[in-house]
Design a protein around this motif. Structure first.
Motif, PDB file in Angstrom:
ATOM      1  N   SER A   1      48.387  -2.190  34.238  1.00 34.78           N
ATOM      2  CA  SER A   1      47.293  -1.165  33.969  1.00 34.78           C
ATOM      3  C   SER A   1      48.082   0.212  33.999  1.00 34.78           C
ATOM      4  N   ARG A   2      48.884   0.238  35.378  1.00 29.55           N
ATOM      5  CA  ARG A   2      49.577   1.604  35.507  1.00 29.55           C
ATOM      6  C   ARG A   2      50.610   1.772  34.115  1.00 29.55           C
ATOM      7  N   ALA A   3      51.358   0.843  33.863  1.00 31.09           N
ATOM      8  CA  ALA A   3      52.369   0.654  33.010  1.00 31.09           C
ATOM      9  C   ALA A   3      51.674   1.204  31.605  1.00 31.09           C
ATOM     10  N   LEU A   4      50.616   0.777  31.223  1.00 28.22           N
ATOM     11  CA  LEU A   4      49.950   1.132  30.032  1.00 28.22           C
ATOM     12  C   LEU A   4      49.310   2.513  30.125  1.00 28.22           C
ATOM     13  N   ALA A   5      48.920   2.992  31.390  1.00 32.21           N
ATOM     14  CA  ALA A   5      48.574   4.344  31.480  1.00 32.21           C
ATOM     15  C   ALA A   5      50.007   5.213  31.287  1.00 32.21           C
ATOM     16  N   ASP A   6      51.034   4.838  31.795  1.00 34.10           N
ATOM     17  CA  ASP A   6      52.398   5.422  31.532  1.00 34.10           C
ATOM     18  C   ASP A   6      52.468   5.635  30.196  1.00 34.10           C
ATOM     19  N   PHE A   7      52.242   4.474  29.484  1.00 28.63           N
ATOM     20  CA  PHE A   7      52.582   4.364  27.883  1.00 28.63           C
ATOM     21  C   PHE A   7      51.639   5.412  27.102  1.00 28.63           C
ATOM     22  N   ASP A   8      50.295   5.378  27.587  1.00 22.81           N
ATOM     23  CA  ASP A   8      49.481   6.099  26.903  1.00 22.81           C
ATOM     24  C   ASP A   8      49.725   7.840  27.435  1.00 22.81           C
ATOM     25  N   ALA A   9      50.390   8.139  28.450  1.00 20.40           N
ATOM     26  CA  ALA A   9      50.837   9.460  29.068  1.00 20.40           C
ATOM     27  C   ALA A   9      52.159   9.657  28.481  1.00 20.40           C
ATOM     28  N   CYS A  10      52.934   8.931  27.675  1.00 20.37           N
ATOM     29  CA  CYS A  10      54.316   9.143  27.400  1.00 20.37           C
ATOM     30  C   CYS A  10      55.159   9.314  28.664  1.00 20.37           C
ATOM     31  N   ARG A  11      55.132   8.763  29.601  1.00 22.64           N
ATOM     32  CA  ARG A  11      55.603   8.826  31.059  1.00 22.64           C
ATOM     33  C   ARG A  11      56.700   7.957  30.872  1.00 22.64           C
TER      34      ARG A  11
END
Length: 382
Positions: free
Chosen positions: A103-113
């Protein structure tokens, strides 16, 4: 032969079953004669140090923008090693939970981190491998991780690894009878086929997957995935210069989105599917089909704030910039790219498609301080 005359009036070959391949087996051997273990340790130490600097740069240790241009390379290298079972495993925190980490990796993708993805995504791929024993896939983690890796590899124009990751996602999904995972991996394979210039094959993969009975029986999520697949096929027609066909399929995707209501579904699949995301797709599709004015018209109907993630906003801005460039509106193009950079600095500075546009602007006309600054921060102008 499978016909799609209701969609575009042309024949698309029927697909056959994918071949089943044996699962990967990576065996660790001892050092062979002539290999210098000390040199190997030094190389690995250097890679780890570079990774640490890129992910958590020490103030004053270097230019953050310069480090950000290298994050894409770091991420690709770590995904590659995780896929091949090479290199050192990234340490997992105590009480680590793979679902939470995904879930955090997906959030990273969504935030371009990219910095966060460079840690989490390789770790998740390795953890997914560990859930598979004797050909039995223990969870959906391998499918989800490989699908996210494929999206990232496509974004970074790493097509060879992208093919490998998409095919693995498809195999893991098939092993679990995961209709949505199989369909999404087919969509990623269609994207890769399109990028290779195989337009007929890309259409066949996407539209055949959209018509699969298992997907049609998957309820509302299945309908949303069908919309994503039809949208992908529309973009393939755009790349082929078929404006009429692109618009016909995009309208079909829009109709599916309307039937599903206003919510964006399947957020983990390419940013999700809904009426707003179809309109976002239309911007780039119209531009590549040869009508940049229609692309800008589509963009006027899209609210950046309403888009579901930073990644989608960045994509919208870069697509608008590409349309402005095609129309010769250089100053507006540069301003739009600077806006994209403010939204997603790591993505704007590392994504090959954006860097190629910046490089083209440098050589195609007069430059400005803003353009040269962006080029330097993106590693295009040294």
């Amino acid at each position: 032969m499978h016909h799609i005359k209701s969609r575009h009036g042309q024949e698309i070959k029927e697909t056959t079953a994918f071949p089943r391949l044996p699962g990967p087996r990576v065996v660790t051997h001892g050092h062979k004669g002539g290999e210098d273990p000390l040199r190997r340790r030094k190389v690995l130490t250097g890679i780890a140090a570079s990774a640490a600097a890129a992910i958590s740069p020490t103030p004053g240790s270097g230019s953050p923008s310069t480090e950000e241009t290298l994050l894409g390379e770091l991420l690709v290298a770590r995904i590659r090693d995780a896929m091949l079972g090479l290199g050192e495993t990234i340490a997992t925190p105590s009480a680590w939970d793979p679902d939470t980490d995904f879930s955090r990796a997906l959030a990273d993708f969504d935030a371009c981190r990219y910095s966060g993805l460079a840690v989490r995504l390789p770790r998740l791929i390795r953890a997914g491998h560990a859930t598979t024993t004797g050909g039995v896939v223990g969870s959906d983690l391998p499918t989800k991780s490989y699908l996210l890796a494929t999206r990232m590899l496509i974004k970074l124009d790493e097509q060879q690894l992208g093919w490998m990751a998409a095919d693995r996602a498809r195999q893991f999904a098939a092993a679990r009878g995961d209709a949505l995972g199989i369909a999404e991996s087919a969509r990623q394979l269609a994207v890769l086929a399109r990028k290779a210039g195989w337009h007929t094959e890309a259409l066949t993969i996407a539209l055949s997957a959209a018509d699969d009975p298992d997907l049609r029986g998957a309820g509302r999520p299945g309908a949303a995935e069908r919309g994503l697949l039809i949208q992908s096929a529309a973009y393939t027609l755009a790349r082929r210069g078929d404006r009429e066909g692109m618009r016909e399929l995009t309208d079909e995707a829009t109709a599916i989105a309307r039937e599903l209501g206003g919510a964006i579904m399947l957020r983990e699949h390419g940013g999700g599917f809904g009426a707003l995301t179809v309109q976002l797709h239309r911007i780039s599709a119209e531009n590549h089909a040869g009508d940049p004015m229609a692309a800008l018209d589509a963009a006027r109907t899209v609210s950046l704030k309403a888009l579901p993630s930073v990644e989608r906003r960045s994509r919208c801005l870069s697509d608008v910039a590409a349309a402005l460039d095609r129309l010769g509106r250089r100053q507006e193009c540069v301003r739009t790219l600077l806006s994209a950079e403010r939204h997603a600095p790591q993505e704007t500075r590392a994504r090959p498609a954006v860097r190629a546009l910046v490089s083209s602007l440098l050589v195609s006309g007069p430059t400005s301080t803003e353009l040269r600054g962006l080029a330097q921060r993106s590693g295009v102008l040294v």
